[in-house]
Design an enzyme around this catalytic site. Structure first.
Site, PDB file in Angstrom:
ATOM      1  CB  SER A   8      32.009  17.733 -44.325  1.00  0.00           C
ATOM      2  OG  SER A   8      32.325  19.007 -43.662  1.00  0.00           O
ATOM      3  CB  CYS A   9      34.060  21.506 -48.239  1.00  0.00           C
ATOM      4  SG  CYS A   9      32.995  22.756 -48.382  1.00  0.00           S
ATOM      5  N   PRO A  10      35.749  22.762 -45.932  1.00  0.00           N
ATOM      6  CG  PRO A  10      38.123  23.236 -46.024  1.00  0.00           C
ATOM      7  CD  PRO A  10      36.855  22.330 -46.735  1.00  0.00           C
TER       8      PRO A  10
END
Length: 500
Positions: A8-10
Site C-alpha cells: 500500500s502506498c499513499p
C-alpha cells in the site's frame, strides 16, 4: 515456505502494484509461495483467513497504515516501505525467511503447536485514509493532502479523457451544444451527439474535482464526520471562484472543525446523534461561514492572480515554468512533489479555457511529457550501455519502456533506489529539458493521463514526441556519464564471467 503480504502506498496507484509484482517474482525465484493483498485505489480483496493462517510469515510493504492489521497478529512480520519492496524484493523475501525460521525455532523450544490459529476474517473494505498514526506534523499534512489527491484522481482521469474525446470528435465548438439537446435530441448516428455527450459527462465529472479534494482532506483529518463539511466547503470554493486553493483550505477548515467538535465531551443522550446530526450540521455551517465570509474573497483573488499570471506567461517565462514542472515530476517519481505538479496541472485543466492555445492545456502537456521521460531515459541507457547496469536493472529497463510510454513515472524507482545520487539528478535534467521544450513549442493536451496512448489528443504530436525523445536522451546521457565515473561491477555478472 508460504508468505502473505500487503502492499500500500499513499496514492494507491503504481507503487502499490509494483511492490506486489516485485515480491511475487522474488518469492517465485526463491522457491516460495506468496499471496499479496494490494490495498490500492482499485479497491481491496482481503486475503482469505485460511491463507493467513497457513503463512509462515507476513510482509508489510506499506508507506501508510495497513487496514485490518489485526488479522495478522501472532505471525512473524517483516515491515518495510514500498520502495524497498520494489528495489530490493529478494532481500525482503530473505528477511521473511529468517523471521519465519526464528519464530519456528522459538515455538519448537516452547513446545507450541506448529500451526497458528485461524486468523479472523477481515472486516468489509471501507473508505481509508492515507495517514500513518503517530507521524510528525509535516508528514501528516502531506498525507492529508495525498488522501484528497488519491480520491480525486479517478474523477480527473474519467472527466479529462471524456472531455478530450468530446473535443476530438466535435471540435472545441462542442461547448456551445446545450445539455438539453443531448437529453432531448440524442442521435446514435450523429458524431455531434456523441461528442456533446462525452463533453457534458466529462464536465460533470470534472465538477467534482475540488469538492472531492476538499472532502477527503477533511476525511483524512476527522474521518467520516469530516466528509460533509469538506465536500460542501469544496463546492463553496468553486462558487466563489477560489479554485483548488480554496478546495485545500476548505478541506482543512472542515476537517479540523469536525475533529474539534467530535472531541467535545457530551452526555450519553447526545452521543448517538453527534456523528449523524450535530457534527455534520455544525461543522458544515462553520465551514460555510469561513469559506464565504472570511476566506472566499482573498482565495478568489489569489486564484484569479495565479490564472492571470499563467495566462500572461510568454517566451522565456513559459520555458522556465516547464523546466520547473519537469524537475518536480522527476524529483520523487510519483511522490508528494510529483503529485503537487500533477495536481497543479489537472486542476488548471479543469478550469482551462476552451481555446486550443490555453496555457493550462500547455501545462498539462508539459507535465505528462516530463513524467514520461524518466523511465524512457533509463530504459534507453540500459540498451546503450548495458555493462553499467546490473542484470536486475536491465530487466527493469525492459519494463520501463512500457511504463514510461504509459506515463507511469514510478518505472524509474528501481533505478533510483539502487543508485539515487546518479539517477535522480539525471532524470531531473531530462525532465526539465522535456518540460521546457513542450512549453516552448506550445503543445496542448486535454487528457490528464494516458501517455503515448492519447497521442491523438495532443497538439503538434510530432514535436511533442521530439521533446520526449530529447529529454530521454539527456537522461540517458547523464546517467551513463555519471555511472561511467565509477563503475561498480554487478556480482551476478562477475559470477557469470568467472564461470565462463
Amino acid at each position: 515456505m508460504k508468505f502473505v503480504a500487503v502492499s500500500s502506498c499513499p496514492t494507491g496507484i503504481a507503487h502499490t502494484y509494483m511492490a506486489a509484482e516485485a515480491l511475487e517474482q522474488a518469492a517465485r525465484a526463491a522457491g516460495h509461495e506468496i499471496t499479496v493483498e494490494t490495498q490500492g485505489s482499485a479497491g481491496l480483496s482481503p486475503l482469505p483467513a485460511e491463507t493467513i493462517a497457513a503463512a509462515d510469515a507476513v510482509i508489510f510493504a506499506a508507506d501508510v497504515e495497513v487496514r485490518d492489521r489485526g488479522r495478522f497478529d501472532g505471525k512473524p512480520l517483516v515491515d518495510v516501505g514500498v520502495k524497498r519492496a520494489i528495489s530490493a524484493a529478494a532481500d525482503v523475501i530473505s528477511e521473511a525467511e529468517q523471521v519465519a525460521r526464528e519464530s519456528a525455532a522459538v515455538m519448537a523450544e516452547a513446545g507450541a503447536p506448529g500451526t497458528s490459529p485461524v486468523a479472523p476474517e477481515a472486516e468489509p473494505a471501507a473508505l481509508a485514509t492515507k495517514v500513518t498514526p503517530g507521524a510528525g506534523v509535516g508528514t501528516r499534512i502531506r498525507q492529508w493532502l495525498m488522501t484528497g489527491v488519491s480520491y480525486m484522481i479517478p474523477f480527473v482521469a474519467a472527466g479529462g479523457i471524456l472531455i478530450a474525446l468530446g473535443f476530438m470528435i466535435g471540435g472545441y465548438e462542442i461547448v456551445d451544444v446545450e445539455l438539453s439537446s443531448v437529453v432531448e435530441d440524442f442521435n446514435v448516428f450523429s458524431s455531434t451527439s456523441w461528442a456533446a455527450l462525452f463533453f457534458h459527462v466529462g464536465a460533470a465529472a470534472f465538477g467534482f474535482l475540488v469538492p472531492i479534494l476538499a472532502g477527503f482532506i477533511a476525511f483524512a483529518i476527522a474521518d467520516r464526520p469530516g466528509l460533509a463539511p469538506g465536500v460542501v466547503g469544496g463546492a463553496l470554493a468553486l462558487a466563489v471562484d477560489a479554485g483548488f486553493l480554496g478546495g485545500i483550505a476548505a478541506g482543512f477548515v472542515g476537517g479540523f472543525t469536525a475533529l474539534w467538535i467530535s472531541r467535545i465531551p457530551v452526555g450519553k443522550a447526545l452521543r448517538g446523534v453527534m456523528p449523524v446530526v450535530v457534527i455534520p450540521l455544525v461543522a458544515t455551517a462553520v465551514t460555510g461561514l469561513v469559506m464565504l465570509v472570511l476566506l472566499g474573497a482573498p482565495l478568489s483573488a489569489a486564484a484569479s492572480g495565479l490564472e492571470n499570471w499563467l495566462t500572461g506567461l510568454t517566451g522565456a517565462n513559459m520555458v522556465l515554468l516547464g523546466a520547473l514542472l519537469g524537475l518536480m515530476m522527476a524529483f520523487d517519481m510519483g511522490g508528494p512533489v510529483n503529485k503537487v505538479a500533477y495536481t497543479f496541472a489537472t486542476t488548471g485543466l479543469a478550469g482551462a479555457a476552451t481555446a486550443a492555445d490555453s496555457t493550462n492545456l500547455i501545462i498539462m502537456a508539459a507535465v505528462m511529457a516530463a513524467g514520461m521521460t524518466p523511465p524512457l531515459g533509463l530504459a534507453l541507457a540500459t540498451v546503450v550501455r548495458k555493462r553499467l547496469f546490473s542484470r536486475a536493472e536491465r530487466e527493469n529497463g525492459r519494463a520501463a519502456w512500457l511504463l514510461g510510454a504509459s506515463f507511469i513515472t514510478e518505472g524509474a524507482i528501481p533505478f533510483a533506489a539502487a543508485d539515487p545520487l546518479r539517477v535522480i539528478p539525471s532524470i531531473m535534467a531530462g525532465s526539465a529539458v522535456t518540460g521546457a521544450m513542450v512549453m516552448g513549442i506550445g503543445n496542448t493536451l486535454r487528457a490528464p493521463h494516458g501517455g503515448i496512448w492519447v497521442i491523438g489528443l495532443i497538439g503538434q504530436p510530432a514535436l511533442y514526441l521530439l521533446a520526449i525523445v530529447a529529454g530521454a536522451v539527456v537522461t540517458a546521457g547523464c546517467v551513463i556519464g555519471l555511472k561511467s565515473l565509477r563503475r561498480v561491477p554487478d556480482p551476478e555478472d562477475a559470477a557469470v564471467a568467472v564461470g565462463a
